[in-house]
Design an enzyme around this catalytic site. Structure first.
Site, PDB file in Angstrom:
ATOM      1  N   LYS A  82      41.121 -41.773  15.411  1.00 49.23           N
ATOM      2  CA  LYS A  82      41.300 -40.342  15.685  1.00 49.23           C
ATOM      3  C   LYS A  82      40.168 -39.581  15.038  1.00 49.23           C
ATOM      4  O   LYS A  82      39.869 -39.781  13.855  1.00 49.23           O
ATOM      5  CB  LYS A  82      42.653 -39.871  15.098  1.00 49.23           C
ATOM      6  CG  LYS A  82      42.917 -38.392  15.356  1.00 49.23           C
ATOM      7  CD  LYS A  82      43.553 -38.189  16.705  1.00 49.23           C
ATOM      8  CE  LYS A  82      43.482 -36.768  17.192  1.00 49.23           C
ATOM      9  NZ  LYS A  82      42.201 -36.415  17.885  1.00 49.23           N
ATOM     10  N   LYS A 118      34.944 -41.266  15.168  1.00 52.89           N
ATOM     11  CA  LYS A 118      34.177 -40.061  15.493  1.00 52.89           C
ATOM     12  C   LYS A 118      33.203 -40.398  16.609  1.00 52.89           C
ATOM     13  O   LYS A 118      32.822 -41.548  16.750  1.00 52.89           O
ATOM     14  CB  LYS A 118      33.382 -39.593  14.263  1.00 52.89           C
ATOM     15  CG  LYS A 118      32.938 -38.154  14.335  1.00 52.89           C
ATOM     16  CD  LYS A 118      34.021 -37.228  13.816  1.00 52.89           C
ATOM     17  CE  LYS A 118      33.686 -35.784  14.016  1.00 52.89           C
ATOM     18  NZ  LYS A 118      34.633 -34.920  13.283  1.00 52.89           N
ATOM     19  N   ASP A 158      34.667 -30.928  17.910  1.00 56.07           N
ATOM     20  CA  ASP A 158      33.927 -30.736  16.649  1.00 56.07           C
ATOM     21  C   ASP A 158      32.791 -29.779  17.038  1.00 56.07           C
ATOM     22  O   ASP A 158      32.926 -29.043  18.029  1.00 56.07           O
ATOM     23  CB  ASP A 158      33.408 -32.087  16.119  1.00 56.07           C
ATOM     24  CG  ASP A 158      32.900 -32.017  14.678  1.00 56.07           C
ATOM     25  OD1 ASP A 158      33.709 -32.102  13.750  1.00 56.07           O
ATOM     26  OD2 ASP A 158      31.669 -31.861  14.470  1.00 56.07           O
ATOM     27  N   THR A 201      42.340 -25.663  11.867  1.00 52.31           N
ATOM     28  CA  THR A 201      41.408 -26.050  10.794  1.00 52.31           C
ATOM     29  C   THR A 201      41.167 -24.867   9.858  1.00 52.31           C
ATOM     30  O   THR A 201      41.233 -25.003   8.626  1.00 52.31           O
ATOM     31  CB  THR A 201      40.086 -26.577  11.381  1.00 52.31           C
ATOM     32  OG1 THR A 201      40.381 -27.543  12.383  1.00 52.31           O
ATOM     33  CG2 THR A 201      39.223 -27.198  10.313  1.00 52.31           C
ATOM     34  N   SER A 369      46.151 -32.016  15.393  1.00 47.53           N
ATOM     35  CA  SER A 369      45.880 -32.904  16.526  1.00 47.53           C
ATOM     36  C   SER A 369      46.949 -34.000  16.589  1.00 47.53           C
ATOM     37  O   SER A 369      47.419 -34.366  17.673  1.00 47.53           O
ATOM     38  CB  SER A 369      44.513 -33.563  16.371  1.00 47.53           C
ATOM     39  OG  SER A 369      43.486 -32.705  16.809  1.00 47.53           O
TER      40      SER A 369
HETATM   41  P1  NDP Z   1      31.552 -24.850  16.387  1.00 49.10           P
HETATM   42  O1  NDP Z   1      30.612 -25.519  17.308  1.00 49.10           O
HETATM   43  O2  NDP Z   1      32.686 -24.071  16.938  1.00 49.10           O
HETATM   44  O3  NDP Z   1      30.771 -23.894  15.388  1.00 49.10           O
HETATM   45  C1  NDP Z   1      29.761 -24.399  14.580  1.00 49.10           C
HETATM   46  C2  NDP Z   1      29.172 -23.243  13.772  1.00 49.10           C
HETATM   47  O4  NDP Z   1      28.310 -23.772  12.771  1.00 49.10           O
HETATM   48  C3  NDP Z   1      28.316 -22.322  14.630  1.00 49.10           C
HETATM   49  O5  NDP Z   1      28.355 -21.034  14.105  1.00 49.10           O
HETATM   50  C4  NDP Z   1      26.934 -22.947  14.468  1.00 49.10           C
HETATM   51  O6  NDP Z   1      25.879 -22.060  14.740  1.00 49.10           O
HETATM   52  C5  NDP Z   1      26.959 -23.362  13.026  1.00 49.10           C
HETATM   53  N1  NDP Z   1      26.050 -24.511  12.856  1.00 49.10           N
HETATM   54  C6  NDP Z   1      26.138 -25.702  13.477  1.00 49.10           C
HETATM   55  N2  NDP Z   1      25.127 -26.497  13.119  1.00 49.10           N
HETATM   56  C7  NDP Z   1      24.386 -25.791  12.269  1.00 49.10           C
HETATM   57  C8  NDP Z   1      23.204 -26.067  11.552  1.00 49.10           C
HETATM   58  N3  NDP Z   1      22.572 -27.250  11.652  1.00 49.10           N
HETATM   59  N4  NDP Z   1      22.740 -25.090  10.731  1.00 49.10           N
HETATM   60  C9  NDP Z   1      23.383 -23.884  10.632  1.00 49.10           C
HETATM   61  N5  NDP Z   1      24.503 -23.574  11.298  1.00 49.10           N
HETATM   62  C10 NDP Z   1      24.992 -24.506  12.103  1.00 49.10           C
HETATM   63  O7  NDP Z   1      32.085 -26.019  15.433  1.00 49.10           O
HETATM   64  P2  NDP Z   1      33.361 -26.018  14.466  1.00 49.10           P
HETATM   65  O8  NDP Z   1      33.654 -24.672  13.957  1.00 49.10           O
HETATM   66  O9  NDP Z   1      34.409 -26.797  15.145  1.00 49.10           O
HETATM   67  O10 NDP Z   1      32.822 -26.948  13.283  1.00 49.10           O
HETATM   68  C11 NDP Z   1      32.246 -26.427  12.084  1.00 49.10           C
HETATM   69  C12 NDP Z   1      32.330 -27.471  10.984  1.00 49.10           C
HETATM   70  O11 NDP Z   1      33.716 -27.792  10.748  1.00 49.10           O
HETATM   71  C13 NDP Z   1      31.663 -28.809  11.295  1.00 49.10           C
HETATM   72  O12 NDP Z   1      31.157 -29.347  10.096  1.00 49.10           O
HETATM   73  C14 NDP Z   1      32.822 -29.680  11.767  1.00 49.10           C
HETATM   74  O13 NDP Z   1      32.561 -31.046  11.581  1.00 49.10           O
HETATM   75  C15 NDP Z   1      33.935 -29.190  10.843  1.00 49.10           C
HETATM   76  N6  NDP Z   1      35.304 -29.435  11.253  1.00 49.10           N
HETATM   77  C16 NDP Z   1      35.762 -29.000  12.471  1.00 49.10           C
HETATM   78  C17 NDP Z   1      37.094 -29.199  12.814  1.00 49.10           C
HETATM   79  C18 NDP Z   1      37.654 -28.661  14.074  1.00 49.10           C
HETATM   80  O14 NDP Z   1      38.874 -28.788  14.259  1.00 49.10           O
HETATM   81  N7  NDP Z   1      36.886 -28.065  14.957  1.00 49.10           N
HETATM   82  C19 NDP Z   1      37.999 -29.924  11.932  1.00 49.10           C
HETATM   83  C20 NDP Z   1      37.436 -30.273  10.651  1.00 49.10           C
HETATM   84  C21 NDP Z   1      36.131 -30.038  10.357  1.00 49.10           C
HETATM   85  P3  NDP Z   1      25.060 -22.158  16.108  1.00 49.10           P
HETATM   86  O15 NDP Z   1      25.956 -21.611  17.158  1.00 49.10           O
HETATM   87  O16 NDP Z   1      23.836 -21.364  15.875  1.00 49.10           O
HETATM   88  O17 NDP Z   1      24.746 -23.620  16.317  1.00 49.10           O
HETATM   89  O1  2IT Z   2      36.378 -33.278  11.528  1.00 48.63           O
HETATM   90  C1  2IT Z   2      37.514 -33.207  12.034  1.00 48.63           C
HETATM   91  O2  2IT Z   2      38.522 -33.500  11.396  1.00 48.63           O
HETATM   92  C2  2IT Z   2      37.625 -32.738  13.413  1.00 48.63           C
HETATM   93  N1  2IT Z   2      36.622 -32.389  14.013  1.00 48.63           N
HETATM   94  C3  2IT Z   2      38.970 -32.698  14.095  1.00 48.63           C
HETATM   95  C4  2IT Z   2      39.320 -34.056  14.609  1.00 48.63           C
HETATM   96  C5  2IT Z   2      40.571 -34.120  15.462  1.00 48.63           C
HETATM   97  O3  2IT Z   2      40.821 -35.241  15.945  1.00 48.63           O
HETATM   98  O4  2IT Z   2      41.279 -33.145  15.634  1.00 48.63           O
END
Ligand code: NDP
Ligand code: 2IT
Length: 437
Positions: A82, A118, A158, A201, A369
């Site tokens: 997952k 992943k 993600d 999240t 999830s």
């Molecule tokens: P999104 O794609 O929705 O948003 C990502 C955000 O981070 C955007 O604002 C993006 O800006 C910015 N970003 C991405 N890459 C970079 C970079 N290299 N430098 C600066 N800013 C950056 O993703 P999420 O919100 O889902 O994910 C954000 C973080 O949370 C990640 O690390 C992900 O692994 C983690 N995460 C997500 C979960 C989920 O349920 N979605 C669960 C647990 C963790 P821009 O648009 O300019 O690229």
């Molecule tokens: O980093 C994470 O935990 C996620 N992007 C969510 C993974 C999921 O299976 O909901």
């Protein structure tokens, strides 16, 4: 560690993630040498399966584009693999490996039966038309569908993968397999998605941060909060932090950051990011009194009580951490995966700043999830309030279990060690039970 580096050359993010866990496990293997003698640690750092594939698709000009797809099925000791899918140009095997490795422990901490995996691609959804994103997602799923399934491996979103991408991939899986099962999570609400998954999240992160603060007699009430990113996690962290009484004053994207001393207007951010898919700079068209600064790392120079990094890995380095400490930060909780470098973590811990590591603090997304998987299996759906309450309880338990593991192993208040140990033990006991396999 030397073996991991030699076997996975050129993958610094993976080395960093493994190093942190192995360091935390030292007191555990002292008490339980069988984890080493029976090969559990050696098995744990080697993915069960790495799938790497070509993703060809046709762009709007009729030109063939070729990307790389990955799915790393890291560990299935406690449940089907997952974990999310990341679409970002920086994706290569080392990024997916670090994320898959972290996912093992995070998923274990949720208390739910999910293994770690992943995947993703170096495809960049930015600037692509909906039709291009659809063709890419369909091609990606055409190969991925051979390797996933509701009881085998259940991907989700993600970075760069949200409801739109999940919809295209779910549609393609359904069509290829002629089956309607919970093969993906984060689905739309009309076709099997769980209420509160979108928010989970960010909400979970704030529930976790709130537990950390309460343990020291504090809360979000009246606190200034800085949140990096402006994607899924950042938006719903802003919503919950505000609901808990905090004032979020800054958000960013990879181009720069906005600062609004009056508190971020989240409706404007949702419109810019969720509806129009534009840059955070656009915020100034709604609030000309706010400021925009080019470059994203400067966001950590803003004075705040609570910092919630919600963008990407290694976004807080030692220098930024020192600036935050100097400005009086009281708590840091990680919404992104591995957003703080090892030196930054050390800086926070040395200064006595409350620090909630990603594996624990952002586990609410994957936990919800897993709740979506349960609802899909039962073919029914819970209300928003039911899911949110389960999420809140899960985050409380993660905090409690990580804090207790840290104390049990002589590292009181070190939630990094506590989360790694608590997550590890459940997986390792299961692996011992299976023998060599
Ligand atoms: P999104 O794609 O929705 O948003 C990502 C955000 O981070 C955007 O604002 C993006 O800006 C910015 N970003 C991405 N890459 C970079 C970079 N290299 N430098 C600066 N800013 C950056 O993703 P999420 O919100 O889902 O994910 C954000 C973080 O949370 C990640 O690390 C992900 O692994 C983690 N995460 C997500 C979960 C989920 O349920 N979605 C669960 C647990 C963790 P821009 O648009 O300019 O690229
Ligand atoms: O980093 C994470 O935990 C996620 N992007 C969510 C993974 C999921 O299976 O909901």
């Amino acid at each position: 560690m030397a073996k991991v580096i030699a076997r996975n050359p050129g993958e610094p993010e993976f080395h960093q993630a493994v190093m942190e866990v192995l360091e935390s496990l030292e007191p555990v293997v002292e008490k339980r040498p069988e984890f080493i003698e029976r090969g559990v640690i050696d098995e744990l750092v080697e993915p069960e399966r790495i799938i790497k594939f070509r993703v060809p698709w046709v762009d709007d000009n009729g030109k063939v584009q070729v990307n790389r797809g990955f799915r790393i099925q890291f560990n299935s000791a406690i449940g089907p693999y997952k974990g999310g899918l990341r679409f970002h140009p920086s994706v290569y095997e080392g990024i997916i490996k670090f994320l898959g490795f972290e996912q093992i422990f995070k998923n274990s901490l949720t208390g739910l039966p999910i293994g770690g995996g992943k995947g993703g691609s170096d495809f960049d959804p930015k600037g692509k038309s909906d039709a291009e994103v659809m063709r890419f997602c369909q091609s990606f799923m055409t190969e991925l569908s051979r390797h996933v399934g509701a009881d085998t491996d259940v991907p989700a979103g993600d970075i760069g993968v949200g409801a739109r991408e999940i919809g295209y991939m779910f549609g393609q899986y359904k069509r290829l397999r002629n089956e309607y099962t919970g093969v993906l999570t984060g689905k739309g609400l009309t076709y099997g998605g769980s209420l509160a998954r979108k928010e989970a999240t960010g909400y979970g992160l704030c529930y976790f941060a709130d537990e950390m603060l309460r343990a020291r007699g504090m809360s979000f009430e009246g606190k200034t909060v800085v949140i990096s990113g402006s994607g899924n996690v950042a938006i719903y962290a802003t919503e919950k932090a505000t609901a808990l009484g905090g004032k979020v004053v800054a958000l960013s994207d990879s181009n720069g950051y906005i600062y609004d001393a009056n508190g971020i207007d989240l409706a404007a951010v949702k419109q810019i990011k969720e509806v129009e898919r534009k840059r955070i700079k656009e915020y100034l068209t709604y609030h000309p009194e706010a400021t925009y600064t080019e470059g994203c790392s400067g966001i950590w120079s803003i004075k705040c009580d609570i910092a919630l990094p919600c963008a990407t890995q290694n976004e807080i380095n030692e220098e930024s951490a020192k600036t935050l400490v100097k400005n009086g930060v009281k708590a840091v909780a990680e919404g992104a995966n591995m957003p703080s470098t090892p030196e930054a973590i050390h800086t926070f811990q040395k200064a006595g700043v409350l620090f909630g590591p990603a594996k624990a603090a952002n586990a609410g997304g994957v936990a919800t999830s897993a709740l979506e998987m349960s609802q899909n299996s039962m073919r029914l759906s819970w209300t928003f309030e039911e899911v949110d309450e389960k999420l809140h309880n899960i985050m409380r338990n993660i905090y409690k279990n990580a804090a207790k593991a840290a104390e049990d192993y002589g590292m009181k208040d070190n939630l990094v060690a506590g989360a790694n140990i608590a997550g590890f033990l459940k997986v390792a006991e299961s692996m011992l039970a299976y023998g060599v396999c």
